[in-house]
Scaffold this motif. Structure first.
Motif, PDB file in Angstrom:
ATOM      1  N   ARG A 164     -28.200  19.880  39.691  1.00 26.29           N
ATOM      2  CA  ARG A 164     -26.291  20.179  39.184  1.00 26.29           C
ATOM      3  C   ARG A 164     -25.994  18.373  38.153  1.00 26.29           C
ATOM      4  O   ARG A 164     -25.699  17.945  37.691  1.00 26.29           O
ATOM      5  N   LEU A 165     -26.190  17.271  39.936  1.00 22.24           N
ATOM      6  CA  LEU A 165     -25.880  15.814  39.741  1.00 22.24           C
ATOM      7  C   LEU A 165     -26.901  14.981  38.520  1.00 22.24           C
ATOM      8  O   LEU A 165     -26.190  15.106  38.392  1.00 22.24           O
ATOM      9  N   LEU A 166     -28.427  15.508  39.124  1.00 19.03           N
ATOM     10  CA  LEU A 166     -29.106  15.316  38.098  1.00 19.03           C
ATOM     11  C   LEU A 166     -29.087  15.464  36.904  1.00 19.03           C
ATOM     12  O   LEU A 166     -29.178  14.845  35.464  1.00 19.03           O
ATOM     13  N   VAL A 198     -19.095  13.496  47.254  1.00 21.29           N
ATOM     14  CA  VAL A 198     -20.077  13.325  46.049  1.00 21.29           C
ATOM     15  C   VAL A 198     -20.396  11.835  46.361  1.00 21.29           C
ATOM     16  O   VAL A 198     -21.990  12.198  46.327  1.00 21.29           O
ATOM     17  N   ASP A 199     -19.927  11.085  47.319  1.00 24.81           N
ATOM     18  CA  ASP A 199     -20.720   9.762  47.721  1.00 24.81           C
ATOM     19  C   ASP A 199     -21.886  10.156  48.687  1.00 24.81           C
ATOM     20  O   ASP A 199     -23.567   9.832  48.311  1.00 24.81           O
ATOM     21  N   VAL A 200     -21.385  11.227  49.195  1.00 25.60           N
ATOM     22  CA  VAL A 200     -22.888  11.923  50.658  1.00 25.60           C
ATOM     23  C   VAL A 200     -24.483  12.496  49.558  1.00 25.60           C
ATOM     24  O   VAL A 200     -25.167  12.257  49.333  1.00 25.60           O
ATOM     25  N   HIS A 201     -23.846  13.312  48.539  1.00 30.56           N
ATOM     26  CA  HIS A 201     -24.980  14.123  47.435  1.00 30.56           C
ATOM     27  C   HIS A 201     -25.787  12.818  46.606  1.00 30.56           C
ATOM     28  O   HIS A 201     -26.775  12.675  46.590  1.00 30.56           O
ATOM     29  N   ILE A 202     -24.764  12.250  46.274  1.00 31.28           N
ATOM     30  CA  ILE A 202     -24.764  11.035  44.950  1.00 31.28           C
ATOM     31  C   ILE A 202     -26.446   9.916  46.145  1.00 31.28           C
ATOM     32  O   ILE A 202     -27.157   9.935  45.722  1.00 31.28           O
ATOM     33  N   GLY A 203     -26.019   9.630  47.663  1.00 31.57           N
ATOM     34  CA  GLY A 203     -26.881   9.567  48.664  1.00 31.57           C
ATOM     35  C   GLY A 203     -27.682  10.111  48.318  1.00 31.57           C
ATOM     36  O   GLY A 203     -29.549   9.497  48.955  1.00 31.57           O
ATOM     37  N   LEU A 211     -38.023   8.667  47.163  1.00 33.28           N
ATOM     38  CA  LEU A 211     -39.148   8.975  47.372  1.00 33.28           C
ATOM     39  C   LEU A 211     -40.435   8.973  46.568  1.00 33.28           C
ATOM     40  O   LEU A 211     -41.318   8.739  47.565  1.00 33.28           O
ATOM     41  N   GLN A 212     -41.019   9.334  45.300  1.00 30.75           N
ATOM     42  CA  GLN A 212     -41.545   8.582  44.327  1.00 30.75           C
ATOM     43  C   GLN A 212     -42.070   7.454  43.803  1.00 30.75           C
ATOM     44  O   GLN A 212     -42.140   7.555  42.865  1.00 30.75           O
ATOM     45  N   GLY A 213     -40.996   6.727  44.761  1.00 25.47           N
ATOM     46  CA  GLY A 213     -41.473   5.394  43.940  1.00 25.47           C
ATOM     47  C   GLY A 213     -40.736   4.853  42.591  1.00 25.47           C
ATOM     48  O   GLY A 213     -39.763   5.943  42.305  1.00 25.47           O
ATOM     49  N   GLY A 214     -40.398   3.554  42.421  1.00 25.20           N
ATOM     50  CA  GLY A 214     -39.717   3.295  41.031  1.00 25.20           C
ATOM     51  C   GLY A 214     -38.119   2.792  41.873  1.00 25.20           C
ATOM     52  O   GLY A 214     -38.348   2.726  42.650  1.00 25.20           O
ATOM     53  N   ASP A 215     -37.322   2.388  40.963  1.00 28.20           N
ATOM     54  CA  ASP A 215     -35.956   1.232  41.209  1.00 28.20           C
ATOM     55  C   ASP A 215     -34.742   2.808  41.105  1.00 28.20           C
ATOM     56  O   ASP A 215     -35.504   3.914  40.853  1.00 28.20           O
ATOM     57  N   ASP A 216     -33.832   2.291  41.975  1.00 28.63           N
ATOM     58  CA  ASP A 216     -33.364   3.130  41.846  1.00 28.63           C
ATOM     59  C   ASP A 216     -32.475   3.864  40.395  1.00 28.63           C
ATOM     60  O   ASP A 216     -32.061   2.570  39.881  1.00 28.63           O
ATOM     61  N   PRO A 217     -32.222   5.122  40.009  1.00 29.33           N
ATOM     62  CA  PRO A 217     -32.171   4.861  38.825  1.00 29.33           C
ATOM     63  C   PRO A 217     -30.376   5.001  38.047  1.00 29.33           C
ATOM     64  O   PRO A 217     -29.754   4.943  37.000  1.00 29.33           O
ATOM     65  N   ILE A 218     -29.599   5.262  39.387  1.00 23.24           N
ATOM     66  CA  ILE A 218     -28.067   5.304  39.644  1.00 23.24           C
ATOM     67  C   ILE A 218     -27.651   4.767  39.960  1.00 23.24           C
ATOM     68  O   ILE A 218     -28.234   3.562  40.685  1.00 23.24           O
ATOM     69  N   ARG A 219     -26.791   3.890  38.527  1.00 26.26           N
ATOM     70  CA  ARG A 219     -26.077   2.605  39.096  1.00 26.26           C
ATOM     71  C   ARG A 219     -24.612   3.122  39.364  1.00 26.26           C
ATOM     72  O   ARG A 219     -24.367   3.794  39.296  1.00 26.26           O
TER      73      ARG A 219
END
Length: 229
Positions: A164-166, A198-203, A211-219
């Motif tokens: 739901r967050l995503l 919220v911070d826990v679930h964002i983490g 896990l699938q590679g790439g940069d962190d898309p959430i700032r």
């Protein structure tokens, strides 16, 4: 009221019409709130934060047109889709309703099936995940109908809250969401949850995506909240 369900506010002073609309909306999976007057509608918009408003023109006290005008003047309700319902079928009335800020105008008597389609159409524009749309952002794909997420073609395993967050982030990339706004949208107003949750679930969401590679898309926006890029 489930945080997953699109929230619809039905503003209709005729009990039979209000009941028919509410029954059909609930059958379609919507969470429905009801108001019979303009004043009640304005209060419920603040309390419930609906995703869409079905608004009758002729109401006791404050008219539907005036309710529409006031909602468009408030920053917190300016973007909520409004479907005006009225027995006024003249072109001048339609134009007035739309110019006041309504997103759609339905003439009574209306087809309930058509009205449901118009509701879904408005939500497809503003809350696409709630009506089963497929969302894409860079290499992330979210299928709201099957509840599956992939990144760069690889499956991402998410819990219900992280999903739901995503969904919330992907519906409005770039928008900064405060923790309070995320609590309202993802957990719902009827559930008390500490903002630190919220911070826990964002983490957890960040970890699953990385896990699938790439940069962190959430700032993280210091002092404001979180955003997707």
């Amino acid at each position: 009221m489930s945080a997953q369900q699109p929230r619809v506010l039905v503003v209709e002073d005729e009990p039979a019409q209000q009941e028919i609309l509410s029954y059909n909306l609930e059958a379609e999976g919507f969470a429905v709130s009801r108001a019979s007057t303009g004043d009640e509608a304005l209060l419920l918009v603040e309390e419930v934060g609906p995703d869409i408003v079905l608004l009758d023109w002729m109401l006791p006290g404050v008219s539907g047109i005036e309710v529409c005008r006031r909602l468009r003047m408030r920053s917190e309700s300016r973007a909520i889709p409004i479907i005006m319902m009225s027995a006024k079928s003249e072109e001048v009335d339609r134009v007035r309703g739309l110019e006041t800020g309504a997103d759609d105008y339905v003439v009574k008597p209306y087809s309930v099936v058509e009205l449901m389609a118009r509701v879904r159409s408005q939500l497809r524009r503003t809350r696409p995940a709630t009506v089963g749309e497929r969302l894409e952002f860079e290499d992330i794909v979210l299928d709201a109908e099957t509840h599956k997420v992939t990144r760069d073609g690889e499956a991402v395993k998410l819990g219900p809250t992280e999903f739901r967050l995503l969904s919330t982030f992907m519906e409005k990339p770039g928008r900064v969401w405060s923790r309070e706004q995320l609590l309202d949208r993802v957990w719902g107003r009827d559930i008390y949850v500490d903002t630190r949750t919220v911070d826990v679930h964002i983490g957890r969401l960040r970890k699953a995506l990385k896990l699938q590679g790439g940069d962190d898309p959430i700032r993280t926006v210091r002092g404001a909240g979180y955003a997707l890029r």
